[in-house]
Design an enzyme around this catalytic site. Structure first.
Site, PDB file in Angstrom:
ATOM      1  N   HIS A 119       0.771  -0.965   0.216  1.00 13.05           N
ATOM      2  CA  HIS A 119      -0.105   0.061   0.127  1.00 13.05           C
ATOM      3  C   HIS A 119       0.769   1.494  -0.262  1.00 13.05           C
ATOM      4  CE1 HIS A 119      -3.045   2.453   0.975  1.00 13.05           C
ATOM      5  NE2 HIS A 119      -2.675   2.764   2.256  1.00 13.05           N
TER       6      HIS A 119
ATOM      7  N   LYS B 203      -9.525  12.630   7.001  1.00 21.84           N
ATOM      8  CA  LYS B 203      -8.730  11.118   7.961  1.00 21.84           C
ATOM      9  C   LYS B 203      -9.998  10.856   8.875  1.00 21.84           C
ATOM     10  CE  LYS B 203      -6.204   9.078   5.642  1.00 21.84           C
ATOM     11  NZ  LYS B 203      -5.588   7.718   4.858  1.00 21.84           N
TER      12      LYS B 203
HETATM   13 CA    CA Z   1      -5.805   5.040   7.793  1.00 20.80          CA
END
Ligand code: CA
Length: 438
Positions: A145, A264
């Site tokens: 990732h 986030k």
């Molecule tokens: Ca995350």
């Protein structure tokens, strides 16, 4: 070093018949914890352990006073509306309660009649967060990732030089962590398209999920005293599925120089059940570092970590669009991977987080970071599936997606299987995106 005991035995079965089905999530070898009450009631929330399609109401069980003093104290702690006090107890107390529940739910238990009165069908309950989550730290432990995402933001320099030395993380926000089933509104925020002269405020256009493992910390450490890598197991209470929703367009504009902020912190969703670290013992695997890569510094290295540091947890993401829901289509699986691809182990996360003397507290929470395996059908975010939004993908019902749309539900599920072990499941984490509030 063996972490396996009688509660993991494949010979065990339960008098709760639904716990003995072949591919169920909650056999007697699992016994995960949650906080619940009956649906549409004003009952107090309290602790439960799952068994088959039922739960054991731990507050009701505490009232029966069937067990030793240590187990009774644990049950009283589990009768509260949050599990923090139980999680703060020593790992030996967690084990004592698990052993007592395993005995009492086993096929030949003399306690069957008493425990039968404490069972409630899972179909009749609703969940709250399992504990008061104090601090939330999000790691970045999947090198697949990190490399792919890094290549979108920094094509010539995808993986920064510290990545292979430091379990990278940032401090997140816990107030917006909710439990599965709680939907949320698409966030608004400041974004700037590469071609635009100035940023503007509006609904996020690149809303994404992140498939992560959530890690609940139990008993903490004194400020100033690190947790040694080999003591980490005494502090790790258990794990869940974690969807760390992310606004990629907000992230792209705001993330430098201090990292993620409003991209986030608007919503993250946990699955209701905490699968205990003890229940996961049969699914631990050796952890190793490619010999061509830097080997971890001493405080991040031990023979126990090499032997059993990795967890083989199968993770999958399903997307159910509004159209699919209307057609009674349960959704389409997008990806599937395992937590055992993680570049850093959970024990390394604990050791690193505390090496500077930072104190962890019962109920603190780590996100593992988005988990992506090496291939495209193993990636844990849409950002990776669509090459940062450059390509859309076609769904079997003819719809297509680049990022998430209003009405989309994202469902993550997880389970563990191994030779000589009974399969256990994590249940699921699910939430639906509601339109942005104006
Ligand atoms: Ca995350």
């Amino acid at each position: 070093m063996s972490l396996i005991n009688q509660t993991h035995s494949t010979d065990l079965s339960s008098w709760v018949e639904s716990a003995n089905s072949q591919n169920g999530d909650f056999p007697i070898q699992n016994l995960p914890f949650a906080i619940f009450r009956r649906k549409n009631s004003d009952e107090a929330f309290r602790g439960a352990v799952a068994i088959g399609d039922q739960v054991v109401d731990l507050a009701a069980l505490a009232k029966l006073e069937l067990f030793s003093a240590v187990v009774q104290q644990a049950l009283i702690a589990c009768s509260q509306s949050q599990l923090n006090d139980f999680m703060a107890m020593p790992a030996t107390t967690w084990s004592a309660l698990r052993a007592a529940l395993s005995d009492a739910l086993a096929s030949d238990s003399p306690l069957q009649a008493q425990l039968a009165d404490t069972l409630i069908a899972q179909a009749e309950i609703e969940f709250d967060l399992p504990c008061r989550i104090g601090d939330y730290t999000d790691f970045y432990t999947s090198i697949n990732h990190a490399t792919t995402i890094g290549s979108f933001f920094r094509p010539d320099n995808p993986l920064l030089p510290n990545y292979k030395w430091v379990p990278i993380g940032y401090h997140g926000r816990s107030s917006s962590i909710t439990v599965s089933g709680q939907d949320f509104h698409r966030p608004r925020g400041q974004t700037k398209a590469p071609s635009a002269d100035e940023p503007s405020l509006g609904p996020c256009k690149r809303l994404d999920y992140e498939m992560e493992v959530g890690i609940y910390l139990g008993s903490g450490n004194e400020m100033g005293t690190a947790i040694d890598i080999d003591s980490a197991d005494q502090h790790i209470f258990g794990m869940c599925l974690f969807n760390d929703w992310s606004a990629r367009d907000i992230q792209g504009w705001e993330y430098q120089p201090l990292g993620p902020f409003l991209a986030k912190n608007f919503a993250s969703t946990v699955s209701p059940w905490i699968i205990t670290n003890e229940a996961l013992a049969p699914f631990r695997q050796s952890w190793s570092r490619d010999p061509a890569d830097p080997q971890p510094l001493d405080y991040l290295s031990s023979s126990n970590n090499s032997e059993l540091g990795a967890y083989d947890i199968q993770l999958q993401v399903t997307l159910q669009t509004q159209k699919m829901r209307a057609a009674n289509n349960p959704g389409q699986q997008l990806t599937k991977t395992s937590f055992n691809h993680s570049y850093w182990s959970v024990a390394q996360m604990v050791a690193h987080h505390t090496v500077n003397g930072c104190n962890l507290v019962a109920g603190d929470f780590f996100g593992s970071g988005t988990q992506s395996g090496p291939s495209i059908d193993q990636v844990g975010s849409m950002m990776e599936l669509t090459s940062a939004g450059k390509n859309s993908f076609l769904l079997d019902n003819g719809e297509s997606r680049t990022f998430l749309e209003d009405g989309d539900a994202v469902i993550m599920s997880g389970f563990c299987e191994a030779a000589n072990a009974t399969r256990i499941g994590f249940g699921e984490v699910r939430a639906t995106i509601l339109p942005a509030k104006v």
